[in-house]
Design an enzyme around this catalytic site. Structure first.
Site, PDB file in Angstrom:
ATOM      1  N   SER A  84       0.833  -1.195   0.000  1.00  0.00           N
ATOM      2  CA  SER A  84       0.000   0.000   0.000  1.00  0.00           C
ATOM      3  C   SER A  84       0.870   1.248   0.000  1.00  0.00           C
ATOM      4  O   SER A  84       2.057   1.203   0.307  1.00  0.00           O
ATOM      5  CB  SER A  84      -0.902   0.019   1.234  1.00  0.00           C
ATOM      6  OG  SER A  84      -1.757  -1.094   1.256  1.00  0.00           O
ATOM      7  N   ALA A 128       1.442   5.116   1.677  1.00  0.00           N
ATOM      8  CA  ALA A 128       1.428   5.559   3.071  1.00  0.00           C
ATOM      9  C   ALA A 128       0.007   5.865   3.532  1.00  0.00           C
ATOM     10  O   ALA A 128      -0.796   6.421   2.787  1.00  0.00           O
ATOM     11  CB  ALA A 128       2.300   6.800   3.220  1.00  0.00           C
ATOM     12  N   THR A 161      -0.569   6.791   7.407  1.00  0.00           N
ATOM     13  CA  THR A 161      -0.250   7.863   8.356  1.00  0.00           C
ATOM     14  C   THR A 161       1.249   8.140   8.397  1.00  0.00           C
ATOM     15  O   THR A 161       1.698   8.934   9.219  1.00  0.00           O
ATOM     16  CB  THR A 161      -0.745   7.480   9.766  1.00  0.00           C
ATOM     17  OG1 THR A 161      -0.128   6.245  10.161  1.00  0.00           O
ATOM     18  CG2 THR A 161      -2.252   7.300   9.772  1.00  0.00           C
ATOM     19  N   SER A 162       2.026   7.504   7.539  1.00  0.00           N
ATOM     20  CA  SER A 162       3.487   7.635   7.570  1.00  0.00           C
ATOM     21  C   SER A 162       3.987   8.496   6.414  1.00  0.00           C
ATOM     22  O   SER A 162       3.230   8.819   5.490  1.00  0.00           O
ATOM     23  CB  SER A 162       4.132   6.244   7.491  1.00  0.00           C
ATOM     24  OG  SER A 162       3.935   5.693   6.203  1.00  0.00           O
ATOM     25  N   THR A 175       5.777   1.231   1.316  1.00  0.00           N
ATOM     26  CA  THR A 175       6.682   0.501   0.424  1.00  0.00           C
ATOM     27  C   THR A 175       6.408   0.836  -1.038  1.00  0.00           C
ATOM     28  O   THR A 175       7.334   0.980  -1.839  1.00  0.00           O
ATOM     29  CB  THR A 175       6.547  -1.012   0.653  1.00  0.00           C
ATOM     30  OG1 THR A 175       6.960  -1.316   1.991  1.00  0.00           O
ATOM     31  CG2 THR A 175       7.416  -1.801  -0.306  1.00  0.00           C
ATOM     32  N   ASP A 221      -6.141   4.349  12.210  1.00  0.00           N
ATOM     33  CA  ASP A 221      -5.625   3.031  11.841  1.00  0.00           C
ATOM     34  C   ASP A 221      -5.976   2.046  12.954  1.00  0.00           C
ATOM     35  O   ASP A 221      -5.140   1.670  13.755  1.00  0.00           O
ATOM     36  CB  ASP A 221      -4.107   3.108  11.630  1.00  0.00           C
ATOM     37  CG  ASP A 221      -3.590   1.976  10.757  1.00  0.00           C
ATOM     38  OD1 ASP A 221      -4.405   1.180  10.277  1.00  0.00           O
ATOM     39  OD2 ASP A 221      -2.368   1.903  10.551  1.00  0.00           O
ATOM     40  N   SER A 246      -7.076  -5.337   6.656  1.00  0.00           N
ATOM     41  CA  SER A 246      -6.342  -4.775   5.526  1.00  0.00           C
ATOM     42  C   SER A 246      -5.134  -5.624   5.176  1.00  0.00           C
ATOM     43  O   SER A 246      -4.929  -6.022   4.022  1.00  0.00           O
ATOM     44  CB  SER A 246      -5.900  -3.346   5.860  1.00  0.00           C
ATOM     45  OG  SER A 246      -5.036  -2.829   4.872  1.00  0.00           O
ATOM     46  N   LYS A 290       3.895   2.798  16.475  1.00  0.00           N
ATOM     47  CA  LYS A 290       2.447   2.599  16.382  1.00  0.00           C
ATOM     48  C   LYS A 290       1.974   1.699  17.513  1.00  0.00           C
ATOM     49  O   LYS A 290       0.927   1.948  18.137  1.00  0.00           O
ATOM     50  CB  LYS A 290       2.081   1.995  15.024  1.00  0.00           C
ATOM     51  CG  LYS A 290       0.582   1.757  14.848  1.00  0.00           C
ATOM     52  CD  LYS A 290       0.263   1.158  13.485  1.00  0.00           C
ATOM     53  CE  LYS A 290       0.552   2.133  12.373  1.00  0.00           C
ATOM     54  NZ  LYS A 290       0.155   1.581  11.053  1.00  0.00           N
TER      55      LYS A 290
END
Length: 502
Positions: free
Chosen positions: A202, A204, A206-207, A211, A264, A272, A296
């Site tokens: 996926s 980002a 919340t980052s 990748t 999240d 997910s 997290k």
């Protein structure tokens, strides 16, 4: 129900994945149908149809008798300027009653979740409806069976790949640790060992980078299923953005709405992650849960709860799962942001003397565990096999081959603006706030600007003298650089102490 035609005009408005139609308030269709702003409407062009949110125009942006579409809606209808569409009230969605019942605290059964997720995947939910659903499911409001059923619903909404062989390896990190970009290295090692590892990732949530964001600075990641199959059959692995596929298609829609909410939840995270693994045909998945005070997952109790949920949901779906809890007290590597993390990945794969040692060691540990978990390496030998494949250059060769099969390997760019953030006093680094660090990288422009972010120069325990750089901000524009600087003025990221605690 009345339906009338409107001629399309290209406006070029990007609303990401949301379908939006723009119509004049005094339009004969608006008047006849009683449309108001935010009305959900069905737009039909020849054999194609979409559900869209109406935005009302009160200026001469649109001539009378014309309508505009958001870029995503335009693409979904394969529209051309001058095409005539018909617009009418959208059909009633029965699943909305189930969604509302969840808001009031009632549990959802498999049938209700199938209906909701199916409507989300088909584009029938507005962002407002999706946000309401996500909020209703957050904060521990979904039990284990609901999470199992949500995972199944997300798989059922798309295609499932059968590779016709096994084992099929996969790996995922739950996130929360800036720079922890081990996945590209692990895929290269595992594929070089001869295992099959089709990696879908996926963007980002919340980052400052996912990748897919990182790999997009190196190669093409928006492959369809046919192209993905070709790459995997040829090289044994791939790096593909899940949003370009029809594997668990609702997931990327949900992620897009989660991002601005900075939301999240555990249930959504589990559904997910595991729905993507199942849909991609994985038989064995390794999950990395970093645990740290600003990660997290902050406590061992939180990690235990998440691990139990992952294991139980995976078992219910016949997926072999192994969870590793790793140290998450500080960021990994040096770069934070798509291109900067890509530079770190390349340094490790190329065996550069400057490669971040912590990123290399984490990737080797994860790859070794995965080799053993999939039965390729005997117990206790996976780590040494991973080292051999990396140090011999086999993993680097495989990485290049995968990227070439996906459209070619390119070097990541560098931001035009770079400014160091200096230590205001001397001392030892006693803490690095990962959440604030990630926030700074995002304010600097990541991941929207691929070269933006920051490069960290210190680690926990390092001795720092006043005036030394703690990290360097990278930005595409002066405004974004100033934005990040303004946040740092009141939100320190690196804590310095006079003496280190033994």
């Amino acid at each position: 129900m009345h339906a009338a035609g409107l001629r399309l005009r290209l406006l070029g408005i990007d609303t990401q994945q949301e379908h939006v139609i723009y119509m004049r308030r005094d339009c004969h269709v608006c008047r006849a149908e009683g449309f108001e702003a935010q009305t959900r409407v069905e737009v039909v062009l020849r054999e194609r149809r979409i559900i869209a949110t109406l935005n009302v125009v009160d200026t001469d942006l649109l001539p009378k008798g014309e309508a505009g579409l958001s870029t995503r809606a335009w693409q979904a209808l394969s529209a051309a300027s001058g095409d005539v569409v018909t617009v009418a009230h959208a059909p009633t969605l029965d699943s909305l009653s189930a969604m509302r019942s969840k808001i009031y605290g009632h549990r959802l059964d498999a049938q209700a979740l199938d209906a909701i997720v199916g409507d989300v995947a088909a584009g029938r939910y507005s962002d407002m409806h999706i946000a309401a659903f996500l909020s209703a499911c957050a904060g521990g409001r979904m039990d284990l069976q609901e999470t199992i059923d949500l995972t199944a619903a997300m798989v059922n909404a798309g295609e499932v790949i059968d590779w016709g062989r096994g084992p099929i390896a996969d790996k995922h990190c739950v996130g929360g640790l800036p720079g922890n970009r081990t996945t590209p290295i692990v895929v290269a090692i595992v594929a070089a060992a001869g295992l099959t590892m089709p990696k879908t990732s996926s963007r980002a949530i919340t980052s400052p980078a996912g990748t897919a964001d990182v790999m997009e600075t190196l190669t093409r990641v928006d492959l369809d299923l046919k192209a993905m199959r070709h790459v995997v059959e040829r090289e044994g692995g791939c790096f593909v953005w899940g949003g370009a596929l029809t594997l668990s298609p609702a997931d990327d829609v949900l992620i897009r709405v989660e991002r601005p909410l900075d939301l999240d939840s555990d249930a959504q995270l589990v559904a997910s992650v595991l729905s993507k693994k199942i849909a991609a045909g994985a038989s064995h998945a390794l999950i990395d849960i970093p645990v740290g005070p600003t990660a997290k997952v902050r406590t061992e109790d939180d990690a235990h709860r998440l691990q139990a949920m992952l294991e139980q949901v995976a078992a219910a779906h016949g997926l072999h799962l192994k969870v590793l809890r790793t140290r998450g007290a500080q960021p990994v590597g040096r770069g934070v942001g798509p291109a900067l993390e890509a530079h770190d990945v390349l340094a490790v794969l190329r065996g550069a003397a400057s490669a971040p040692v912590d990123l290399r060691m984490r990737a080797l540990a994860l790859a070794g565990e995965l080799l053993e978990f999939c039965g390729h390496s005997a117990p206790g030998t996976g780590h040494s096999e991973a080292w051999r494949l990396l140090d011999s250059g086999a993993a680097w060769d495989k990485f290049q081959a995968i990227c070439e099969a996906q459209g070619g390997l390119r070097e990541p760019g560098v931001a035009p603006l770079r400014e160091p953030v200096l230590a205001e006093r001397s001392g030892h680094v006693s803490a690095i706030n990962s959440r604030r660090l990630a926030r700074v990288a995002k304010l600097a422009g990541a991941p929207g600007a691929p070269t933006a972010g920051l490069v960290l120069h210190v680690r926990l325990g390092d001795r720092v003298e006043r005036g030394m750089p703690l990290f360097t901000l990278h930005a595409r524009a002066a405004g974004e650089m100033a934005y990040a600087r303004g946040y740092l003025a009141t939100h320190p990221v690196v804590a310095l102490a006079d003496e280190m605690t033994p």
